[in-house]
Design a protein around this motif. Structure first.
Motif, mmCIF file in Angstrom:
data_model
loop_
_atom_site.group_PDB
_atom_site.id
_atom_site.type_symbol
_atom_site.label_atom_id
_atom_site.label_comp_id
_atom_site.label_asym_id
_atom_site.label_seq_id
_atom_site.Cartn_x
_atom_site.Cartn_y
_atom_site.Cartn_z
ATOM 1 N N TYR A 1 0.727 -1.360 -0.130
ATOM 2 C CA TYR A 1 -0.015 -0.049 0.075
ATOM 3 C C TYR A 1 0.879 1.142 0.087
ATOM 4 O O TYR A 1 1.189 1.770 1.115
ATOM 5 C CB TYR A 1 -0.840 -0.098 1.264
ATOM 6 N N ILE B 1 -5.450 6.743 -7.398
ATOM 7 C CA ILE B 1 -5.038 5.439 -6.741
ATOM 8 C C ILE B 1 -4.943 4.480 -8.145
ATOM 9 O O ILE B 1 -5.987 4.347 -8.586
ATOM 10 C CB ILE B 1 -5.738 4.999 -5.740
ATOM 11 N N THR C 1 -4.308 0.647 -9.074
ATOM 12 C CA THR C 1 -4.313 -0.712 -8.421
ATOM 13 C C THR C 1 -3.982 -1.636 -9.234
ATOM 14 O O THR C 1 -4.358 -1.693 -10.463
ATOM 15 C CB THR C 1 -5.705 -1.155 -7.825
ATOM 16 N N ASP D 1 -1.660 -7.766 -4.113
ATOM 17 C CA ASP D 1 -2.456 -6.539 -4.641
ATOM 18 C C ASP D 1 -1.530 -5.283 -4.321
ATOM 19 O O ASP D 1 -1.059 -5.233 -3.488
ATOM 20 C CB ASP D 1 -3.661 -6.414 -3.793
ATOM 21 N N HIS E 1 -1.432 -1.177 -4.710
ATOM 22 C CA HIS E 1 -2.096 0.280 -4.496
ATOM 23 C C HIS E 1 -0.894 1.205 -4.506
ATOM 24 O O HIS E 1 -0.146 1.502 -3.684
ATOM 25 C CB HIS E 1 -2.730 0.238 -3.199
ATOM 26 N N GLY F 1 -9.875 0.853 -2.889
ATOM 27 C CA GLY F 1 -9.906 -0.435 -3.580
ATOM 28 C C GLY F 1 -10.200 -1.614 -3.254
ATOM 29 O O GLY F 1 -10.147 -2.704 -3.760
ATOM 30 N N SER F 2 -10.070 -1.754 -1.851
ATOM 31 C CA SER F 2 -10.254 -3.381 -1.390
ATOM 32 C C SER F 2 -11.351 -3.551 -0.794
ATOM 33 O O SER F 2 -11.725 -4.844 -0.392
ATOM 34 C CB SER F 2 -9.090 -3.299 -0.273
#
Length: 630
Positions: A51, A91, A93, A113, A115, A344-345
């Motif tokens: 992140y 952001i 992703t 993932d 970000h 986004g999660s």
């Protein structure tokens, strides 16, 4: 921004980027603020902390003059100069790959993932932002130590503030809903029908009312089990939102320590919800002699109509609260996005599958595509209700066949769960459960046996009620309770395995065994052998939690997310603070659930009952007229 290529990005985007780069070169404060607000590599990167969010607020404020309070603290002639270029905070992703990072793949979390937050001119389109970012990471400029590959998949613009949220449909729908319910409550003072459904003060009193002497047909011990199951599930969700999930491997000691092991047994506490639903279904159905006589006398077509009317009745009782929970969930996620939270999660942000929730089939979707994750249990319960209601219809006409079908479905559920655990290589650990959330946890066939056990317990309670209570030696009852409690304690504290066969056995056979043990406690309490459990279930606390359990379950995760899940990264959490947070969130959830129950659940339950009562009355009048004519 150095990667901007004049031949690819627009002329305006390129010019604005050059202005910012010149400002950085000249050490202009507004330009340094833009640079400072973009993301960079955090600590614990090797453990999957991907992140790189940056600081959204700094990006947005660079468009404005420096606040007076800050200007007083610094003597700098350019403090009051805003950015000459309007910038956006975005952001990106996607997925990141490099061999040095510890990769964990789970349905709720994928440590790959990625970000990345970037402060960039508004004139640069999303495609241009993606191009220059992809070009930067493609050159391996991320780090001199790591050779990583990044593939961006989506870009979001997070420039909205909390004031902008009211233009969103979710917020507008919530306001319209509140206004509509308020008007109906006010009008109910003049209309008897509306008063019986929507009068909020009466519904609130009914929600908070308790009985000192429970009705003989009530099952207080079941109330106690369900009330504490709600609190248990709430506790595990608080931990989930506070653990630093991006560094999951570093939390193995917490995942498997004694105190947190007890919390994570909440993964199977949802079986208590299934068992209680099955018990109440069978007990209420078998107690309704009039309904059973009607089923016996009906033709197949008429029984199909009756069955569908009962399913519709249940749907109309549950759907309004489900709709409210989806709206509130979407509002919460949008709010968290507006304050630079876990971008986004959360599936509530861009969920396009809300209609699946409203027809109770969301557990057919992957968990990441559900609009409101905890509602999978409601969906599963609705399906199981329909399946076992069908079996009880058969039981009303052919009791032996009905009992055989119940046993067959339970045995099939145990066997199917065992086979699927082996097929998906399920390992009974915290990460193992999360990794197989969509395959051996949310699917309906994994809950056949706890629901079926509840149906059998309901049948036993009804059968004993019609005959007489069995007599047991109290000393033997005490020995049985102590021995089974020890067994449950061992399962609760040590039920962890990485062996696939053992994990499959524990997840199927043991999940079939412990509802039987809890069901036996309910029977013993109902027959007068466990008065302490009966007294606990009859307490005001348990009665109230039981009444609001539906709203409590659907709303507690949203409140937990708002309270503790809005940080990047989430904080590490001590066990004492877990207890304190659980109590705090439980208190807030209780108050909000009481309001939701009184304002939404009870009114639509009463409205549904009123509709079906009038429908049945008119149908009965028609049948009487027909019989007279004949």
């Amino acid at each position: 921004m150095l990667e901007a290529d004049k031949s690819v990005v627009s002329e305006k985007c390129f010019e604005d980027i050059q202005v910012i780069l010149q400002g950085i070169s000249d050490r202009q404060l507004w330009a340094l603020q833009i640079l400072d607000s973009s993301g960079n590599r955090p600590s614990a990167f090797l453990w999957g902390d991907n992140y790189w969010i940056g600081y959204r607020q700094s990006c947005i404020t660079s468009n404005k003059p420096t606040p007076e309070e800050m200007a007083k603290r610094f003597s700098h002639e350019i403090l009051d100069i805003p950015s000459p270029v309007t910038v956006d905070y975005r952001i990106l992703t996607g997925l990141i790959h490099f061999k040095e990072q510890n990769v964990i793949k789970m349905d709720l979390l994928n440590s790959q993932d990625f970000h990345f937050g970037i402060c960039i001119p508004t004139s640069c389109s999303f495609n241009e932002t993606n191009y220059i970012s992809q070009k930067y990471f493609g050159k391996g400029l991320m780090s001199s130590f790591f050779n990583a590959t990044v593939n961006f998949q989506r870009i979001q613009d997070f420039n909205q503030t909390t004031a902008d949220l009211w233009s969103n449909f979710s917020y507008q729908a919530f306001i319209l809903l509140v206004v509509a319910l308020t008007i109906l409550s006010l009008l109910s003072g003049r209309n008897a029908t509306l008063r019986s459904c929507f009068h909020f003060p009466s519904n609130l009193s009914a929600t908070l009312a308790t009985k000192t002497n429970p009705h003989p047909d009530s099952i207080p011990s079941l109330i106690a089990f369900k009330a504490f199951s709600c609190l248990w599930v709430l506790g595990v969700h608080i931990i989930f939102f506070n653990f630093l999930l991006q560094r999951t491997p570093l939390h193995d000691d917490l995942f498997y320590s004694f105190q947190y092991t007890v919390f994570y047994r909440a993964f199977t506490v949802t079986d208590m919800f299934s068992m209680s639903s099955g018990l109440l279904l069978a007990y209420i159905f078998l107690s309704n002699i009039k309904l059973q006589d009607k089923i016996k006398g009906n033709t197949f077509i008429n029984n199909c109509k009756l069955y569908l009317s009962l399913i519709l009745h249940r749907y109309l009782r549950q759907a309004p609260v489900m709709l409210v929970s989806i709206i509130v969930s979407k509002m919460a996620y949008l709010y968290l996005d507006s304050i630079n939270s876990q971008m986004g999660s959360c599936p509530g942000i861009q969920c396009q599958n809300w209609i699946y929730n409203m027809v109770f089939v969301q557990n057919l979707l992957p968990v990441k595509e559900m609009c409101h994750i905890p509602s999978w249990q409601i969906s599963s319960d609705f399906h199981l209700y329909g399946i076992f209601m069908m079996i009880l219809f058969v039981h009303a006409k052919y009791p032996r066949l009905g009992r055989s079908m119940v046993i067959f479905v339970i045995a099939g559920g145990v066997l199917l769960t065992f086979i699927l655990c082996i097929y998906y290589e399920f390992k009974l650990t915290v990460i193992g459960v999360l990794n197989n959330f969509d395959t051996v946890y949310t699917k309906i066939w994994c809950h056949f046996h706890p629901f079926g056990v509840g149906v059998i317990v309901g049948m036993i309670l009804k059968r004993v009620k019609d005959t007489k209570v069995p007599k047991f030696n109290r000393r033997k009852v005490q020995i049985y309770i102590i021995s089974t409690l020890v067994l449950l304690g061992i399962i609760c504290c040590t039920g962890v395995s990485t062996n696939i066969i053992i994990s499959a056995f524990l997840w199927s056979v043991v999940r079939f065994t412990y509802p039987i043990i809890l069901g036996s406690y309910i029977c013993l309490a109902h027959w007068g052998y466990l008065n302490k459990l009966t007294d606990l279930g009859a307490s005001s606390f348990c009665q109230r939690v039981f009444k609001i359990s539906y709203s409590f379950y659907l709303l507690h995760m949203v409140i937990s997310k708002l309270a503790f899940g809005g940080r990047i990264p989430p904080s590490d959490l001590s066990f004492p603070m877990t207890i304190v947070m659980t109590v705090g969130v439980a208190g807030v959830t209780f108050v909000i659930s009481v309001i939701c129950t009184a304002a939404v659940e009870i009114p639509f339950q009463n409205l549904t009952k009123l509709y079906f009562k009038k429908h049945q009355s008119s149908k009965q009048v028609t049948e009487d007229k027909t019989s007279k004519l004949l």
